[in-house]
Scaffold this motif. Structure first.
Motif, mmCIF file in Angstrom:
data_model
loop_
_atom_site.group_PDB
_atom_site.id
_atom_site.type_symbol
_atom_site.label_atom_id
_atom_site.label_comp_id
_atom_site.label_asym_id
_atom_site.label_seq_id
_atom_site.Cartn_x
_atom_site.Cartn_y
_atom_site.Cartn_z
ATOM 1 N N VAL A 21 0.958 -1.281 0.409
ATOM 2 C CA VAL A 21 0.135 -0.410 0.008
ATOM 3 C C VAL A 21 0.818 1.467 -0.013
ATOM 4 N N GLN A 22 0.928 1.785 -0.938
ATOM 5 C CA GLN A 22 1.604 3.051 -0.889
ATOM 6 C C GLN A 22 0.653 4.609 -0.848
ATOM 7 N N ALA A 70 -2.775 6.900 -4.895
ATOM 8 C CA ALA A 70 -2.773 5.594 -3.907
ATOM 9 C C ALA A 70 -2.295 4.413 -5.132
ATOM 10 N N PHE A 91 -2.907 -1.951 -4.220
ATOM 11 C CA PHE A 91 -3.908 -2.667 -3.601
ATOM 12 C C PHE A 91 -4.908 -2.187 -4.906
ATOM 13 N N PHE A 130 -8.085 -0.030 -5.309
ATOM 14 C CA PHE A 130 -8.446 0.765 -4.696
ATOM 15 C C PHE A 130 -9.777 1.582 -4.678
ATOM 16 N N ASP A 163 -12.214 -0.471 -1.772
ATOM 17 C CA ASP A 163 -11.665 0.357 -0.864
ATOM 18 C C ASP A 163 -11.972 1.406 -0.075
ATOM 19 N N ARG A 223 -5.604 4.439 4.025
ATOM 20 C CA ARG A 223 -7.176 2.708 3.392
ATOM 21 C C ARG A 223 -7.793 2.320 5.107
ATOM 22 N N ASP A 236 -1.681 2.020 7.329
ATOM 23 C CA ASP A 236 -1.970 2.132 5.991
ATOM 24 C C ASP A 236 -2.602 3.758 6.355
#
Length: 121
Positions: free
Chosen positions: A1-2, A23, A26, A28, A31, A97, A110
């Protein structure tokens, strides 16, 4: 996750800012995303959350009439529109997140690195 926030800065009371969060790492659109802020010497405060589809959204009462959360799933971007800023809004703003509310925050792992917003005359 960034998560990488941008858009912060020094503004005057009454000004507006749009914070962005890019983001990656993941899916996006699957979520819930959240904005959190932390003022110097204070605990982190939940500001807003948005479901993956963009609806519904939830905003903290302290900023409900001034802030809007939105997202662009085609670009993996999260936004926070902040209007009529007040000195009390001075804080580091983080995108995160996961689900947040008045009583809970997403896991600290996160969160992004944050962007500073300073409201001063």
């Amino acid at each position: 996750v960034q998560l990488v926030e941008s858009g912060g800065g020094l503004v005057h009371p009454g000004d507006s800012l749009i914070l962005s969060c890019a983001a990656s790492g993941f899916t996006f659109g699957d979520d819930i995303m959240t904005w959190v802020r932390q003022a110097p010497g204070k605990v982190a405060e939940w500001i807003a959350s948005i479901y993956g589809s963009g609806d519904p959204t939830f905003i903290a009462n302290s900023v409900k009439d001034r802030f809007t959360i939105s997202r662009d799933n085609t670009k993996n971007m999260l936004f926070l529109q902040m209007n009529n800023l007040e000195p009390e809004d001075t804080a580091v703003y983080y995108c995160a997140r996961g689900y947040g509310s008045r009583k809970t925050l997403p896991p600290r792992d996160d969160w992004g690195q944050g962007t500073q917003v300073t409201v001063s005359s």
